[in-house]
Design a protein around this motif. Structure first.
Motif: not given
Lengths: 104, 104
Positions: A41-56
């Motif tokens: 859900e957090l990933w969907r709320k954030m424009p243009r960030v990749s899952k890899k970068v968000l996880l880091e």
């Protein structure tokens, strides 16, 4: 004069270092508005960030005790994030910064 | 979902951008503790920053209306800096961040 060690330990400098960056303010923004958010859900709320970068970013924030990672043993198992108790006290300060930033 | 323009305008992200960095938190720290500081005094208080870099940081902070530059027509003429009125309201927020940073 502030010597170099005092400079390194300047509280304001250290908080800015662990709270700033391209994505962390936005992650904080969402976590302050929702008690707990599933990773997807957090990933969907954030424009243009990749899952890899968000996880880091989230892993760094975990290390700095800004967020906590929660595993829900649903089917399939879910990972969610929430604010670390130490960070909740920053709510008022971050709200002031958010309002100040908007007024610029 | 926050679209990209809203992301760009996230108040918290914008404040963090203009207030963070290697030297800006320390410049803020000093300007909150002293009403006004001459450039040369500020430079002496800050370990390992060159005059050129300090001047660049201050110019950026002027553009973002965080600090004001004052010219004193003494002999020789003196340049000093103080907080921009818009930034004084951030005092409490920055103090909270400073205390939080120290507790980490």
């Amino acid at each position: 004069m502030m010597n170099y060690t005092e400079f390194e330990q300047c509280g304001l400098k250290r908080s800015m270092e662990v709270l700033s960056g391209k994505w962390k303010p936005l992650i904080l923004h969402h976590l302050f508005h929702e008690k707990e958010i599933r990773f997807i859900e957090l990933w969907r709320k954030m424009p243009r960030v990749s899952k890899k970068v968000l996880l880091e970013q989230l892993q760094q924030m975990q290390e700095h005790r800004i967020v906590e990672r929660i595993e829900r043993n649903d089917f399939p198992p879910q990972v969610a994030y929430r604010l670390h108790p130490d960070t909740k006290s920053l709510g008022p300060a971050l709200q002031m910064l958010e309002a100040w930033g908007k007024s610029r």
